[in-house]
Design an enzyme around this catalytic site. Structure first.
Site, mmCIF file in Angstrom:
data_model
loop_
_atom_site.group_PDB
_atom_site.id
_atom_site.type_symbol
_atom_site.label_atom_id
_atom_site.label_comp_id
_atom_site.label_asym_id
_atom_site.label_seq_id
_atom_site.Cartn_x
_atom_site.Cartn_y
_atom_site.Cartn_z
ATOM 1 N N ARG A 30 0.828 -1.198 0.000
ATOM 2 C CA ARG A 30 0.000 0.000 0.000
ATOM 3 C C ARG A 30 0.869 1.258 0.000
ATOM 4 O O ARG A 30 1.869 1.325 0.717
ATOM 5 C CB ARG A 30 -0.941 0.000 1.199
ATOM 6 C CG ARG A 30 -1.929 -1.146 1.138
ATOM 7 C CD ARG A 30 -3.012 -1.037 2.205
ATOM 8 N NE ARG A 30 -3.798 -2.256 2.244
ATOM 9 C CZ ARG A 30 -4.782 -2.547 1.397
ATOM 10 N NH1 ARG A 30 -5.114 -1.686 0.465
ATOM 11 N NH2 ARG A 30 -5.442 -3.691 1.499
ATOM 12 N N ILE A 32 2.006 4.891 0.958
ATOM 13 C CA ILE A 32 1.893 5.614 2.230
ATOM 14 C C ILE A 32 1.177 6.959 2.065
ATOM 15 O O ILE A 32 0.798 7.572 3.051
ATOM 16 C CB ILE A 32 3.263 5.814 2.912
ATOM 17 C CG1 ILE A 32 4.207 6.636 2.039
ATOM 18 C CG2 ILE A 32 3.872 4.481 3.302
ATOM 19 C CD1 ILE A 32 5.471 7.085 2.755
ATOM 20 N N ASN A 88 5.422 6.250 -13.712
ATOM 21 C CA ASN A 88 6.061 7.534 -13.992
ATOM 22 C C ASN A 88 7.524 7.334 -14.363
ATOM 23 O O ASN A 88 8.146 6.366 -13.935
ATOM 24 C CB ASN A 88 5.968 8.437 -12.758
ATOM 25 C CG ASN A 88 4.541 8.683 -12.319
ATOM 26 O OD1 ASN A 88 3.645 8.800 -13.132
ATOM 27 N ND2 ASN A 88 4.343 8.748 -11.015
ATOM 28 N N VAL A 97 10.874 7.922 -6.668
ATOM 29 C CA VAL A 97 11.742 6.818 -6.242
ATOM 30 C C VAL A 97 12.261 6.163 -7.513
ATOM 31 O O VAL A 97 11.477 5.731 -8.362
ATOM 32 C CB VAL A 97 10.985 5.794 -5.374
ATOM 33 C CG1 VAL A 97 11.902 4.636 -5.004
ATOM 34 C CG2 VAL A 97 10.419 6.452 -4.121
ATOM 35 N N HIS A 101 8.097 1.341 -10.666
ATOM 36 C CA HIS A 101 6.970 0.863 -9.878
ATOM 37 C C HIS A 101 5.679 1.237 -10.575
ATOM 38 O O HIS A 101 5.576 2.268 -11.221
ATOM 39 C CB HIS A 101 7.004 1.404 -8.451
ATOM 40 C CG HIS A 101 7.135 2.885 -8.322
ATOM 41 N ND1 HIS A 101 8.324 3.542 -8.577
ATOM 42 C CD2 HIS A 101 6.243 3.833 -7.967
ATOM 43 C CE1 HIS A 101 8.153 4.841 -8.372
ATOM 44 N NE2 HIS A 101 6.889 5.040 -8.001
ATOM 45 N N HIS A 103 1.802 2.078 -10.118
ATOM 46 C CA HIS A 103 0.740 2.490 -9.206
ATOM 47 C C HIS A 103 -0.554 1.823 -9.673
ATOM 48 O O HIS A 103 -0.887 1.899 -10.849
ATOM 49 C CB HIS A 103 0.529 4.007 -9.266
ATOM 50 C CG HIS A 103 1.670 4.807 -8.764
ATOM 51 N ND1 HIS A 103 1.704 5.347 -7.499
ATOM 52 C CD2 HIS A 103 2.829 5.185 -9.372
ATOM 53 C CE1 HIS A 103 2.824 6.019 -7.337
ATOM 54 N NE2 HIS A 103 3.526 5.931 -8.460
#
Length: 123
Positions: A30, A32, A88, A97, A101, A103
């Site tokens: 999840r 943050i 992204n 980061v 990744h 989302h």
């Protein structure tokens, strides 16, 4: 070797995360700072800094992120109504980061276009 990211630390269980899925190649947890009622990040366990670093040797890992996203959407009841996946790339793309990744956002109806700042003046 590049400095470890927060995601590397989550993968290595050095810092806590609300992990909802894990397999040999991927991890999902999840966000943050959720932007939807259901907001999960799906990451490869092998670090890839940005989309620009995806090549023939690691492209299968990106496909696996989408497999996991679809599995989570189905398990959490969002597959039929719909959900959004976003990846992204670099600063102007919103990446904060530098470990790719995905989302996965769901639980509300989303509009288009997705951005809200500087929309009209840039078009």
């Amino acid at each position: 070797m590049a400095e470890a990211t927060i995601f590397d630390k989550i993968i290595n269980k050095e810092i806590p995360a609300d992990i909802i899925y894990e397999d040999e190649h991927t991890l999902a947890f999840r966000d943050i700072n959720p932007q939807a009622p259901f907001h999960v990040l799906v990451i490869p366990k092998t670090p890839i800094a940005t989309i620009n670093d995806v090549d023939e040797t690691n492209a299968h890992l990106i496909g696996q992120l989408y497999v996991v996203a679809a599995k989570l959407a189905k398990e959490h009841g969002f597959a039929e109504d719909g959900y959004r996946v976003v990846m992204n790339c670099n600063e102007h793309g919103g990446q904060t980061v530098f470990h790719v990744h995905l989302h996965v956002l769901a639980g509300l109806e989303m509009g288009w276009p997705p951005f809200t700042n500087k929309k009209k003046e840039l078009l």
